[in-house]
Design a protein around this motif. Structure first.
Motif, mmCIF file in Angstrom:
data_model
loop_
_atom_site.group_PDB
_atom_site.id
_atom_site.type_symbol
_atom_site.label_atom_id
_atom_site.label_comp_id
_atom_site.label_asym_id
_atom_site.label_seq_id
_atom_site.Cartn_x
_atom_site.Cartn_y
_atom_site.Cartn_z
ATOM 1 N N ARG A 178 51.541 48.208 38.557
ATOM 2 C CA ARG A 178 50.080 48.118 38.735
ATOM 3 C C ARG A 178 49.695 46.968 39.654
ATOM 4 N NH1 ARG A 178 49.793 48.642 32.620
ATOM 5 N NH2 ARG A 178 49.741 50.889 32.280
ATOM 6 N N ILE A 179 50.631 46.078 39.965
ATOM 7 C CA ILE A 179 50.353 44.894 40.779
ATOM 8 C C ILE A 179 50.834 45.154 42.203
ATOM 9 C CG2 ILE A 179 50.761 42.421 41.067
ATOM 10 C CD1 ILE A 179 51.395 42.336 38.026
ATOM 11 N N THR A 180 49.899 45.119 43.139
ATOM 12 C CA THR A 180 50.221 45.415 44.538
ATOM 13 C C THR A 180 49.940 44.197 45.404
ATOM 14 O OG1 THR A 180 49.570 47.728 44.202
ATOM 15 C CG2 THR A 180 49.754 46.943 46.484
ATOM 16 N N PRO A 181 50.967 43.575 45.991
ATOM 17 C CA PRO A 181 50.711 42.501 46.948
ATOM 18 C C PRO A 181 50.058 43.067 48.206
ATOM 19 C CG PRO A 181 52.988 42.459 46.150
ATOM 20 C CD PRO A 181 52.404 43.774 45.739
ATOM 21 N N VAL A 182 49.074 42.354 48.735
ATOM 22 C CA VAL A 182 48.404 42.789 49.960
ATOM 23 C C VAL A 182 48.409 41.639 50.965
ATOM 24 C CG1 VAL A 182 46.976 44.512 48.801
ATOM 25 C CG2 VAL A 182 46.118 42.172 49.079
ATOM 26 N N ALA A 183 48.207 41.991 52.240
ATOM 27 C CA ALA A 183 48.407 41.033 53.324
ATOM 28 C C ALA A 183 47.151 40.265 53.719
ATOM 29 C CB ALA A 183 48.975 41.748 54.543
ATOM 30 N N THR A 184 45.980 40.776 53.348
ATOM 31 C CA THR A 184 44.741 40.117 53.782
ATOM 32 C C THR A 184 43.746 40.025 52.634
ATOM 33 O OG1 THR A 184 43.610 42.160 54.462
ATOM 34 C CG2 THR A 184 45.039 41.080 56.097
ATOM 35 N N LEU A 185 42.826 39.086 52.768
ATOM 36 C CA LEU A 185 41.750 38.946 51.778
ATOM 37 C C LEU A 185 40.881 40.192 51.776
ATOM 38 C CD1 LEU A 185 40.198 37.162 49.745
ATOM 39 C CD2 LEU A 185 38.909 36.254 51.694
ATOM 40 N N ALA A 186 40.599 40.729 52.945
ATOM 41 C CA ALA A 186 39.758 41.921 53.023
ATOM 42 C C ALA A 186 40.381 43.081 52.262
ATOM 43 C CB ALA A 186 39.542 42.311 54.487
ATOM 44 N N GLU A 187 41.688 43.242 52.380
ATOM 45 C CA GLU A 187 42.373 44.311 51.665
ATOM 46 C C GLU A 187 42.329 44.065 50.157
ATOM 47 O OE1 GLU A 187 46.698 46.661 51.801
ATOM 48 O OE2 GLU A 187 46.363 44.866 53.030
ATOM 49 N N ALA A 188 42.419 42.804 49.768
ATOM 50 C CA ALA A 188 42.413 42.471 48.341
ATOM 51 C C ALA A 188 41.086 42.835 47.687
ATOM 52 C CB ALA A 188 42.710 40.989 48.143
ATOM 53 N N VAL A 189 39.990 42.522 48.340
ATOM 54 C CA VAL A 189 38.676 42.722 47.711
ATOM 55 C C VAL A 189 38.102 44.113 47.950
ATOM 56 C CG1 VAL A 189 38.180 40.257 47.875
ATOM 57 C CG2 VAL A 189 37.329 41.790 49.640
ATOM 58 N N ASP A 190 38.699 44.865 48.863
ATOM 59 C CA ASP A 190 38.194 46.205 49.159
ATOM 60 C C ASP A 190 38.252 47.088 47.913
ATOM 61 O OD1 ASP A 190 37.267 48.414 50.611
ATOM 62 O OD2 ASP A 190 39.317 49.074 51.033
ATOM 63 N N GLY A 191 37.102 47.517 47.441
ATOM 64 C CA GLY A 191 37.027 48.386 46.281
ATOM 65 C C GLY A 191 37.165 47.692 44.944
ATOM 66 N N ALA A 192 37.376 46.367 44.936
ATOM 67 C CA ALA A 192 37.588 45.648 43.681
ATOM 68 C C ALA A 192 36.279 45.459 42.918
ATOM 69 C CB ALA A 192 38.228 44.282 43.942
ATOM 70 N N CYS A 193 36.384 45.393 41.594
ATOM 71 C CA CYS A 193 35.214 45.111 40.763
ATOM 72 C C CYS A 193 35.096 43.629 40.448
ATOM 73 C CB CYS A 193 35.291 45.913 39.459
ATOM 74 S SG CYS A 193 36.644 45.423 38.355
ATOM 75 N N TYR A 194 36.208 42.909 40.575
ATOM 76 C CA TYR A 194 36.244 41.510 40.132
ATOM 77 C C TYR A 194 37.332 40.784 40.908
ATOM 78 C CZ TYR A 194 36.973 37.484 36.990
ATOM 79 O OH TYR A 194 37.109 36.220 36.464
ATOM 80 N N VAL A 195 37.064 39.550 41.273
ATOM 81 C CA VAL A 195 38.039 38.683 41.924
ATOM 82 C C VAL A 195 38.332 37.507 41.012
ATOM 83 C CG1 VAL A 195 38.482 37.100 43.845
ATOM 84 C CG2 VAL A 195 37.343 39.282 44.268
ATOM 85 N N GLN A 196 39.611 37.251 40.758
ATOM 86 C CA GLN A 196 40.020 36.045 40.048
ATOM 87 C C GLN A 196 40.540 35.068 41.086
ATOM 88 O OE1 GLN A 196 39.864 35.722 36.403
ATOM 89 N NE2 GLN A 196 39.848 33.600 37.120
ATOM 90 N N GLU A 197 39.751 34.055 41.395
ATOM 91 C CA GLU A 197 40.123 33.070 42.412
ATOM 92 C C GLU A 197 40.982 31.988 41.784
ATOM 93 O OE1 GLU A 197 40.115 29.289 43.308
ATOM 94 O OE2 GLU A 197 38.022 29.607 42.746
ATOM 95 N N SER A 198 42.169 31.771 42.349
ATOM 96 C CA SER A 198 43.088 30.755 41.828
ATOM 97 C C SER A 198 43.720 29.988 42.977
ATOM 98 C CB SER A 198 44.177 31.418 40.962
ATOM 99 O OG SER A 198 43.617 32.134 39.894
ATOM 100 N N VAL A 199 42.910 29.605 43.953
ATOM 101 C CA VAL A 199 43.424 28.887 45.114
ATOM 102 C C VAL A 199 43.501 27.394 44.809
ATOM 103 C CG1 VAL A 199 42.570 30.652 46.706
ATOM 104 C CG2 VAL A 199 41.124 28.654 46.199
ATOM 105 N N LEU A 200 43.886 26.628 45.824
ATOM 106 C CA LEU A 200 44.093 25.187 45.678
ATOM 107 C C LEU A 200 42.868 24.510 45.068
ATOM 108 C CD1 LEU A 200 46.358 23.155 46.429
ATOM 109 C CD2 LEU A 200 45.122 22.760 48.573
ATOM 110 N N GLU A 201 43.114 23.524 44.217
ATOM 111 C CA GLU A 201 42.046 22.830 43.486
ATOM 112 C C GLU A 201 41.374 21.795 44.390
ATOM 113 O OE1 GLU A 201 40.258 22.321 39.454
ATOM 114 O OE2 GLU A 201 41.131 23.905 40.660
ATOM 115 N N ARG A 202 40.700 22.311 45.434
ATOM 116 C CA ARG A 202 39.970 21.464 46.366
ATOM 117 C C ARG A 202 38.649 22.124 46.700
ATOM 118 N NH1 ARG A 202 43.913 20.302 51.281
ATOM 119 N NH2 ARG A 202 41.895 20.684 52.319
ATOM 120 N N VAL A 203 37.595 21.318 46.717
ATOM 121 C CA VAL A 203 36.255 21.853 46.962
ATOM 122 C C VAL A 203 36.179 22.555 48.312
ATOM 123 C CG1 VAL A 203 33.847 21.220 47.356
ATOM 124 C CG2 VAL A 203 35.087 20.224 45.431
#
Length: 320
Positions: free
Chosen positions: A76-101
């Motif tokens: 069920r987990i699919t790695p994708v190459a771009t942010l646009a591909e990741a959010v395309d069609g998504a209902c929710y984004v879990q952001e877990s990037v670097l802890e910097r403002v």
């Protein structure tokens, strides 16, 4: 249609940031039956996440914490190459990037340009309020903090923290989603740095460092005090319930009996000084006496096994 399908509209969840926290969240959502698209700006991070997830799923199955074939969940987990591909069609984004403002702000700006008008974004930040990086954008009403404990697939609590611009509908959606995937929701009703969990942890850590610095106890003896003392009760009830049961008349009786002691303890500390370099070297040396640096990864795996054993016993009794 299941509850989770109704919430998601049968759309995927996007994980943005595939480090330890992001990979942990991927397990949470995939285990619950959701399709997950996982993206990281560094492709090597995503590549490392897949075998980590695979190994953890095998452990979860071994302890009876998942009932599907781990390969089915992993699929069920699919790695994708771009942010646009990741959010395309998504209902929710879990952001877990670097802890910097600045990093989080740039991501919010990018998501603002890419997101569908109903996309919800939850940030895994450990202590940065959403108002520091998520205001003044079209997407701002649909952004909130969803702070987990690592690893979130074993430790279920998640803090939901809205900013001043987060809509009530966003909070309601995130609450329903987190409950549906098996998390325990804590609502933090005011923005405060560190939220609830890390503010509580900060007080204990600050006192722990001070006790070592003053020669009151070693780091190992302080760990014993929590591990074999406070932690036994805290593993199944919180501090207010603990003290409520520790005096014949309950919490008010406890406050009358021991409140002055705790006040004197609080007054004995200013905690204005940082953890200085010499103190850090001292604690580092004490820790390495008990665990060589080369053994850290092995010990983390040991920790996760113990958490799995605990989760397997605790899960049926967990309440909110």
């Amino acid at each position: 249609m299941t509850e989770i399908q109704q919430l998601s509209g049968d759309r995927p969840v996007a994980i943005v940031g595939a480090g330890l926290v992001g990979a942990g969240w991927a397990i949470v959502y995939a285990r619950a039956g959701l399709a997950v698209k996982m993206f990281d700006a560094n492709p090597q991070t995503t590549a490392k996440a897949i075998p980590l997830i695979e190994g953890q799923l095998a452990g979860l199955r071994r302890h009876g914490l998942v009932h599907e074939d781990p390969a089915t969940i992993l699929a069920r987990i699919t790695p994708v190459a771009t942010l646009a591909e990741a959010v395309d069609g998504a209902c929710y984004v879990q952001e877990s990037v670097l802890e910097r403002v600045d990093v989080k702000r740039q991501l919010m700006t990018d998501l603002d340009a890419l997101a569908a008008p109903d996309l919800i974004v939850g940030s895994s930040t450990s202590g940065i309020p959403g108002s520091a990086f998520a205001l003044g954008l079209g997407i701002s009403p649909r952004v909130l903090i969803a702070h987990p404990v690592n690893p979130p697939y074993l430790v279920p609590v998640v803090e939901l923290v809205p900013s001043a611009q987060t809509s009530a509908a966003t909070v309601a959606f995130a609450d329903a989603l987190m409950r549906a995937v098996g998390q325990t929701v804590v609502h933090v009703r005011k923005e405060v740095e560190g939220f609830v969990l890390n503010r509580l942890q900060a007080v204990l850590l600050r006192e722990a460092w001070a006790l070592v610095q003053e020669g009151v106890a070693s780091s190992e003896d302080i760990d014993k005090t929590v591990r074999d003392g406070l932690g036994w009760r805290w593993s199944f009830m919180g501090p207010f319930e603990t003290i409520d049961l520790n005096a014949p008349g309950g919490v008010a009786d406890y406050a009358a009996r021991l409140g002055p002691l705790y006040q004197r303890i609080a007054e004995s500390r200013t905690h204005e000084q940082p953890w200085d370099d010499e103190l850090i070297r001292q604690v580092e040396a004490q820790r390495r006496e008990h665990l060589a640096h080369a053994e850290l990864e092995t010990r983390r795996a040991w920790r996760d096994e113990r958490l799995m054993e605990f989760a397997a016993r605790r899960a049926p009794a967990r309440t909110e």
